[in-house]
Design a protein around this motif. Structure first.
Motif, mmCIF file in Angstrom:
data_model
loop_
_atom_site.group_PDB
_atom_site.id
_atom_site.type_symbol
_atom_site.label_atom_id
_atom_site.label_comp_id
_atom_site.label_asym_id
_atom_site.label_seq_id
_atom_site.Cartn_x
_atom_site.Cartn_y
_atom_site.Cartn_z
ATOM 1 N N SER A 46 0.842 -1.213 0.000
ATOM 2 C CA SER A 46 0.000 0.000 0.000
ATOM 3 C C SER A 46 0.865 1.246 0.000
ATOM 4 O O SER A 46 0.535 2.240 -0.665
ATOM 5 C CB SER A 46 -0.911 0.023 1.230
ATOM 6 O OG SER A 46 -1.797 -1.055 1.195
ATOM 7 N N ASP A 158 -6.072 -0.888 -4.522
ATOM 8 C CA ASP A 158 -5.478 -1.477 -3.318
ATOM 9 C C ASP A 158 -6.436 -2.503 -2.717
ATOM 10 O O ASP A 158 -7.393 -2.127 -2.034
ATOM 11 C CB ASP A 158 -5.156 -0.380 -2.288
ATOM 12 C CG ASP A 158 -4.244 -0.894 -1.189
ATOM 13 O OD1 ASP A 158 -4.001 -2.118 -1.140
ATOM 14 O OD2 ASP A 158 -3.764 -0.068 -0.387
ATOM 15 N N GLU A 159 -6.198 -3.754 -3.022
ATOM 16 C CA GLU A 159 -7.073 -4.849 -2.575
ATOM 17 C C GLU A 159 -8.548 -4.517 -2.781
ATOM 18 O O GLU A 159 -9.351 -4.592 -1.841
ATOM 19 C CB GLU A 159 -6.827 -5.158 -1.092
ATOM 20 C CG GLU A 159 -5.426 -5.640 -0.824
ATOM 21 C CD GLU A 159 -5.302 -6.229 0.565
ATOM 22 O OE1 GLU A 159 -6.120 -7.102 0.886
ATOM 23 O OE2 GLU A 159 -4.423 -5.801 1.314
HETATM 24 MG MG LIG Z 1 -2.037 -2.745 2.294
#
Ligand SMILES: [Mg+2]
Ligand SMILES: Nc1ncnc2c1ncn2[C@@H]1O[C@H](COP(=O)(O)OP(=O)(O)OP(=O)(O)O)[C@@H](O)[C@H]1O
Length: 279
Positions: A46, A158-159
């Motif tokens: 991240s 991000d995910e």
């Molecule tokens: Mg992360």
């Protein structure tokens, strides 16, 4: 046109102590790439994405987007996070139109663009709904539409499917593959799932931890749409798993249990092909 990450390092200060979170990250992302960043929890995925987005500064090195050093966020880079941060007081269509209005696009044009984009994520019937009336998967589709409607060159994710159930995730995988084919966007995708990375991307970048760094890259040269049961993909998943195993054990031994071992299994693959919270 590309993103170049050169000698990137990042340090955070925690409790008065400096911690090196990313060290000497070098990576070139070419236009049209669908690149997955995969690695154990805390390896800096991240942080790396946020530095590319310009939401976080680098401690060393630099990120160049089309030869320009990144110094902050830009319209060419839009981020989709794990939890869709929609405005709860705005309807679906107004959420998608929001950024366009700020950009100065006329209401009529913004409306047309938002409708077109909502069609792409199969939400045409829900334009007037409010976020609380939608399922998690639908909310995430709105977040993707809101990002796409701005027509960014780079879509940073991000995910994005991390909080969704398995069926919804599979559905959104095929929608995202479709979007990638149609729009030719460059996508940088952070995930915990080896399966997800191998299904979706043309490049998988494995990251290691302490400090966060790039360990290895895998190229996935197979055309889309990909089959869940393709033995070539299962083979690559097995290779990636082998590479990550030691990193996962390192993290788990430090954080959970000194004797932690990832269960040896007969690769390719563990039952659900998803290491979930292990990585
Ligand atoms: Mg992360
Ligand atoms: N703002 C911050 N201040 C201090 N430390 C931070 C900050 N942001 C991240 N870190 C630390 O940097 C490291 C990397 O964090 P990051 O969130 O980038 O990891 P990640 O790979 O995305 O993990 P996960 O897979 O769990 O999301 C972690 O050890 C985290 O504690």
């Amino acid at each position: 046109m590309s993103i170049e990450i050169k000698g990137l390092g990042k340090e955070f200060t925690q409790n008065g102590q400096q911690r090196e979170v990313l060290a000497d990250v070098n990576l070139t992302i070419n236009d049209g790439d669908f690149i997955s960043l995969l690695g154990p929890s805390g390896c800096g995925k991240s942080t790396l994405l946020n530095i590319i987005a310009g939401l976080e500064g680098a401690s060393k090195g630099k990120v160049l987007v089309n030869n320009q050093v990144v110094t902050g966020p830009g319209r060419d880079r839009v981020v989709v996070f794990q939890e869709a941060a929609l405005f709860p007081w705005l309807s679906v269509i107004d959420n998608v139109m929001f950024g366009l209005k700020i950009k100065g696009v006329s209401k009529k044009e913004a409306h047309e663009m938002a409708l077109e984009t909502l069609k792409m994520v199969h939400l045409s019937r829900f334009t007037k709904a409010y976020p609380h009336e939608l399922s998690g998967g639908m909310r995430q589709r709105v977040a993707i539409a809101r990002a796409l409607v701005m027509n960014p060159k780079y879509l940073l994710m991000d995910e994005p499917f991390g909080a969704l159930d398995e069926q919804t995730r599979l559905l959104l995988h095929s929608e995202l593959q479709d979007i990638w084919q149609k729009t030719k966007k460059t996508i940088i995708f952070v995930t915990h799932s080896i399966y997800e990375a191998v299904q979706l991307s043309n490049r998988v970048v494995l990251m290691g931890t302490r400090p966060g760094r790039i360990m290895k890259e895998f190229s996935i040269p197979y055309s889309q749409p990909r089959s869940k049961s393709d033995p070539n993909l299962a083979y690559i998943e097995g290779q990636i798993f082998d590479e990550l195993k030691e990193e996962i054990e390192k993290v788990m031994r430090e954080e959970v249990d000194h004797d932690y071992h990832v269960a040896p299994n007969n690769l390719p693959w563990s039952p659900d092909r998803d290491m979930g919270s292990h990585i």
